[in-house]
Design an enzyme around this catalytic site. Sequence first.
Site, PDB file in Angstrom:
ATOM      1  N   ARG A  20      56.750  50.750  33.232  1.00 53.62           N
ATOM      2  CA  ARG A  20      55.926  51.508  33.920  1.00 53.62           C
ATOM      3  C   ARG A  20      54.565  51.735  33.623  1.00 53.62           C
ATOM      4  NH1 ARG A  20      61.157  53.231  34.553  1.00 53.62           N
ATOM      5  NH2 ARG A  20      62.260  52.514  36.319  1.00 53.62           N
ATOM      6  N   LYS A  26      41.750  46.216  39.120  1.00 48.10           N
ATOM      7  CA  LYS A  26      42.369  45.436  39.841  1.00 48.10           C
ATOM      8  C   LYS A  26      43.054  44.134  38.648  1.00 48.10           C
ATOM      9  CE  LYS A  26      40.161  45.272  44.373  1.00 48.10           C
ATOM     10  NZ  LYS A  26      39.562  44.396  45.356  1.00 48.10           N
ATOM     11  N   GLU A  47      27.969  36.906  40.836  1.00 50.59           N
ATOM     12  CA  GLU A  47      28.529  38.047  41.071  1.00 50.59           C
ATOM     13  C   GLU A  47      27.295  39.324  40.740  1.00 50.59           C
ATOM     14  OE1 GLU A  47      31.134  39.125  42.457  1.00 50.59           O
ATOM     15  OE2 GLU A  47      32.591  37.587  42.308  1.00 50.59           O
ATOM     16  N   LYS A  75      29.144  48.913  39.706  1.00 49.51           N
ATOM     17  CA  LYS A  75      30.700  48.542  39.995  1.00 49.51           C
ATOM     18  C   LYS A  75      31.169  49.727  39.642  1.00 49.51           C
ATOM     19  CE  LYS A  75      34.443  45.766  40.014  1.00 49.51           C
ATOM     20  NZ  LYS A  75      35.371  44.750  39.829  1.00 49.51           N
ATOM     21  N   GLU A 101      40.002  51.009  47.446  1.00 46.24           N
ATOM     22  CA  GLU A 101      39.353  50.224  48.497  1.00 46.24           C
ATOM     23  C   GLU A 101      39.382  50.657  49.839  1.00 46.24           C
ATOM     24  OE1 GLU A 101      38.185  45.709  47.385  1.00 46.24           O
ATOM     25  OE2 GLU A 101      39.692  45.483  49.101  1.00 46.24           O
ATOM     26  N   ARG A 120      34.380  50.604  48.534  1.00 46.75           N
ATOM     27  CA  ARG A 120      34.372  49.537  47.419  1.00 46.75           C
ATOM     28  C   ARG A 120      34.493  48.022  48.334  1.00 46.75           C
ATOM     29  NH1 ARG A 120      38.865  49.168  42.620  1.00 46.75           N
ATOM     30  NH2 ARG A 120      38.216  47.016  41.667  1.00 46.75           N
ATOM     31  N   ASN A 157      32.622  43.244  48.185  1.00 47.46           N
ATOM     32  CA  ASN A 157      33.163  41.854  48.758  1.00 47.46           C
ATOM     33  C   ASN A 157      32.105  41.267  49.599  1.00 47.46           C
ATOM     34  OD1 ASN A 157      35.667  42.260  47.677  1.00 47.46           O
ATOM     35  ND2 ASN A 157      36.407  43.589  49.611  1.00 47.46           N
ATOM     36  N   HIS A 193      32.378  37.589  49.839  1.00 45.85           N
ATOM     37  CA  HIS A 193      33.597  36.912  49.674  1.00 45.85           C
ATOM     38  C   HIS A 193      34.500  36.713  50.674  1.00 45.85           C
ATOM     39  CE1 HIS A 193      32.338  38.623  45.576  1.00 45.85           C
ATOM     40  NE2 HIS A 193      33.624  38.402  45.194  1.00 45.85           N
ATOM     41  N   HIS A 220      36.282  33.624  49.457  1.00 44.87           N
ATOM     42  CA  HIS A 220      37.803  33.391  49.183  1.00 44.87           C
ATOM     43  C   HIS A 220      38.261  32.349  50.132  1.00 44.87           C
ATOM     44  CE1 HIS A 220      38.191  37.896  47.921  1.00 44.87           C
ATOM     45  NE2 HIS A 220      37.961  36.852  46.861  1.00 44.87           N
ATOM     46  N   HIS A 231      35.376  30.585  41.018  1.00 48.30           N
ATOM     47  CA  HIS A 231      35.164  31.741  42.055  1.00 48.30           C
ATOM     48  C   HIS A 231      33.637  32.123  42.348  1.00 48.30           C
ATOM     49  CE1 HIS A 231      36.078  35.728  43.605  1.00 48.30           C
ATOM     50  NE2 HIS A 231      35.167  36.131  42.930  1.00 48.30           N
TER      51      HIS A 231
HETATM   52  N1  LIG Z   1      40.281  41.937  39.070  1.00 48.12           N
HETATM   53  C1  LIG Z   1      38.992  41.876  39.312  1.00 48.12           C
HETATM   54  O1  LIG Z   1      38.584  42.522  39.959  1.00 48.12           O
HETATM   55  C2  LIG Z   1      38.564  40.219  39.370  1.00 48.12           C
HETATM   56  C3  LIG Z   1      37.173  40.116  40.029  1.00 48.12           C
HETATM   57  C4  LIG Z   1      36.680  38.894  39.900  1.00 48.12           C
HETATM   58  C5  LIG Z   1      37.431  37.639  39.412  1.00 48.12           C
HETATM   59  N2  LIG Z   1      38.930  38.005  39.181  1.00 48.12           N
HETATM   60  C6  LIG Z   1      39.556  36.990  38.578  1.00 48.12           C
HETATM   61  O2  LIG Z   1      38.777  36.533  37.361  1.00 48.12           O
HETATM   62  C7  LIG Z   1      39.236  34.926  37.260  1.00 48.12           C
HETATM   63  C8  LIG Z   1      37.866  34.414  37.323  1.00 48.12           C
HETATM   64  O3  LIG Z   1      37.095  34.967  36.043  1.00 48.12           O
HETATM   65  P1  LIG Z   1      36.293  33.659  34.815  1.00 48.12           P
HETATM   66  O4  LIG Z   1      35.440  32.863  35.342  1.00 48.12           O
HETATM   67  O5  LIG Z   1      36.019  34.636  33.691  1.00 48.12           O
HETATM   68  O6  LIG Z   1      37.635  32.780  34.746  1.00 48.12           O
HETATM   69  P2  LIG Z   1      38.674  32.111  33.282  1.00 48.12           P
HETATM   70  O7  LIG Z   1      39.135  33.482  32.604  1.00 48.12           O
HETATM   71  O8  LIG Z   1      39.321  31.366  33.755  1.00 48.12           O
HETATM   72  O9  LIG Z   1      37.346  31.770  32.312  1.00 48.12           O
HETATM   73  C9  LIG Z   1      36.859  30.569  32.526  1.00 48.12           C
HETATM   74  C10 LIG Z   1      36.560  29.411  31.476  1.00 48.12           C
HETATM   75  O10 LIG Z   1      36.048  30.078  30.396  1.00 48.12           O
HETATM   76  C11 LIG Z   1      36.493  29.719  29.220  1.00 48.12           C
HETATM   77  N3  LIG Z   1      35.830  30.803  28.470  1.00 48.12           N
HETATM   78  C12 LIG Z   1      36.202  32.139  28.289  1.00 48.12           C
HETATM   79  N4  LIG Z   1      35.348  32.741  27.553  1.00 48.12           N
HETATM   80  C13 LIG Z   1      34.689  31.814  26.899  1.00 48.12           C
HETATM   81  C14 LIG Z   1      33.682  31.809  26.002  1.00 48.12           C
HETATM   82  N5  LIG Z   1      33.314  33.044  25.415  1.00 48.12           N
HETATM   83  N6  LIG Z   1      33.221  30.646  25.555  1.00 48.12           N
HETATM   84  C15 LIG Z   1      33.733  29.435  25.833  1.00 48.12           C
HETATM   85  N7  LIG Z   1      34.489  29.311  26.917  1.00 48.12           N
HETATM   86  C16 LIG Z   1      35.191  30.611  27.432  1.00 48.12           C
HETATM   87  C17 LIG Z   1      38.152  29.908  29.572  1.00 48.12           C
HETATM   88  O11 LIG Z   1      38.861  29.624  28.617  1.00 48.12           O
HETATM   89  C18 LIG Z   1      38.116  29.363  30.914  1.00 48.12           C
HETATM   90  O12 LIG Z   1      38.271  27.833  30.835  1.00 48.12           O
HETATM   91  C19 LIG Z   1      39.786  34.654  38.447  1.00 48.12           C
HETATM   92  O13 LIG Z   1      41.331  34.386  38.141  1.00 48.12           O
HETATM   93  C20 LIG Z   1      39.369  35.982  39.359  1.00 48.12           C
HETATM   94  O14 LIG Z   1      40.706  36.049  40.567  1.00 48.12           O
HETATM   95  C21 LIG Z   1      39.082  39.273  39.005  1.00 48.12           C
END
Ligand SMILES: NC(=O)c1ccc[n+]([C@@H]2O[C@H](COP(=O)([O-])OP(=O)(O)OC[C@H]3O[C@@H](n4cnc5c(N)ncnc54)[C@H](O)[C@@H]3O)[C@@H](O)[C@H]2O)c1
Length: 351
Positions: free
Chosen positions: A114, A136, A178, A218, A228, A232, A236, A239, A243, A255
């Site tokens: 938990r 999140k 972003e 943020k 949210e 918050r 978006n 978005h 999305h 994204h």
């Molecule tokens: N929780 C939240 O509030 C929130 C907000 C926005 C996005 N997200 C989520 O985040 C994800 C997108 O994030 P992302 O774009 O970081 O994607 P990701 O984690 O898939 O990374 C993108 C790519 O970059 C590579 N990578 C990571 N760090 C690297 C580095 N330093 N050097 C070289 N390659 C590297 C990874 O291996 C991957 O192939 C989605 O799943 C989205 O839903 C969450």
Amino acid sequence: MTEISVNSDRQYAVSIGINWVEELGRISGNFQRVLIVIPQSLRILFRIDDVIGDLKNCIIFDTTDGESQKSAETLTHIWGKLGDENFTRSDAIIAIGGGATTDLAGFAASSWLRGIQWFAFPTTLAGMVDASVGGKTGINTDAGKNLVGAFYSPSAVLMDPSFLHSLSDRDFAAGMAEVIKTGFIADSEILSLIDSAASLIEIRGKAPALIEKSITVKARVVSADFKEGKLREILNYGHTLGHAIEKHADYQMRHGEAIAIGLVFAAELSRELCGLAESSVDVHRQLLSRFGLPITYPAQAWPQLLDLMRSDKKSRGSRLRFVGISRIGQPDWIEAASDQLLAQVYGRISS
Ligand SMILES: NC(=O)c1ccc[n+]([C@@H]2O[C@H](COP(=O)([O-])OP(=O)(O)OC[C@H]3O[C@@H](n4cnc5c(N)ncnc54)[C@H](O)[C@@H]3O)[C@@H](O)[C@H]2O)c1
């Protein structure tokens, strides 16, 4: 080093400009054991095995790359590992990776016993400015993206901008969408910083300042409205359509790429309904295009995009809600857009 405080379900610090190797040693020293969740490709790239060579209480769990790791299957494997190793509340999870990894590891931490402590070491720009801050967490299922998850903040977020040196231009650009969004909703200085840079290399050099400014916004927003309620939602901006495009493109776009198109749509809608100046709409197109981000989408996709927006988990009831801006730094809520107007506005951004 700069520290920004977030005060939501727990109070924690986002530290920008740390040395990740030192911080990994320090944090792991505070727990009996830590599970390091990291994509295998990054485990190799950052030589994690060498780094934790002397840290006997660190256990590595490596994942696949990208979205595929955010699955019930991977989560089950993490639970299995935590069970095999008898993880208790004196232990912790550390996520090293992009947003997909911090979403997965944070959700694993929220659900084990938990809730055990977790720490985020984001390695992408999107992870730094967005995913790792705000609490999140979640995974994807057959029902959709991020539908299973929890609001569960990390104990700390540790950012080493040197991680970004190996990030591809495509992933850097996706994170910039972003950053640009944050500039439009809350901080015009972000936009000026980008605009005044002569080259993409110069913008990469300004990443620590852009990260700090984006997280300041943020942190303020999620501290005021963690779950949210309304405020918050301003995060978006871009978005609602973004999305839908992500889903329509079967998650083959980053994204941030889908959000870039969504931002131009939200700006055009804001021109119609919030009085946003045409020149500010143009600034959206100019800044996003600098990074090679897409700003148009096929015209024939509109009926499906409309359906997808209606089924989005963030829509409330049948009426579509959008975040708009009346000017740069002044968000607005749009609830009264007719289907006819939405189609007309989409016509301006479609190809
Ligand atoms: N929780 C939240 O509030 C929130 C907000 C926005 C996005 N997200 C989520 O985040 C994800 C997108 O994030 P992302 O774009 O970081 O994607 P990701 O984690 O898939 O990374 C993108 C790519 O970059 C590579 N990578 C990571 N760090 C690297 C580095 N330093 N050097 C070289 N390659 C590297 C990874 O291996 C991957 O192939 C989605 O799943 C989205 O839903 C969450």
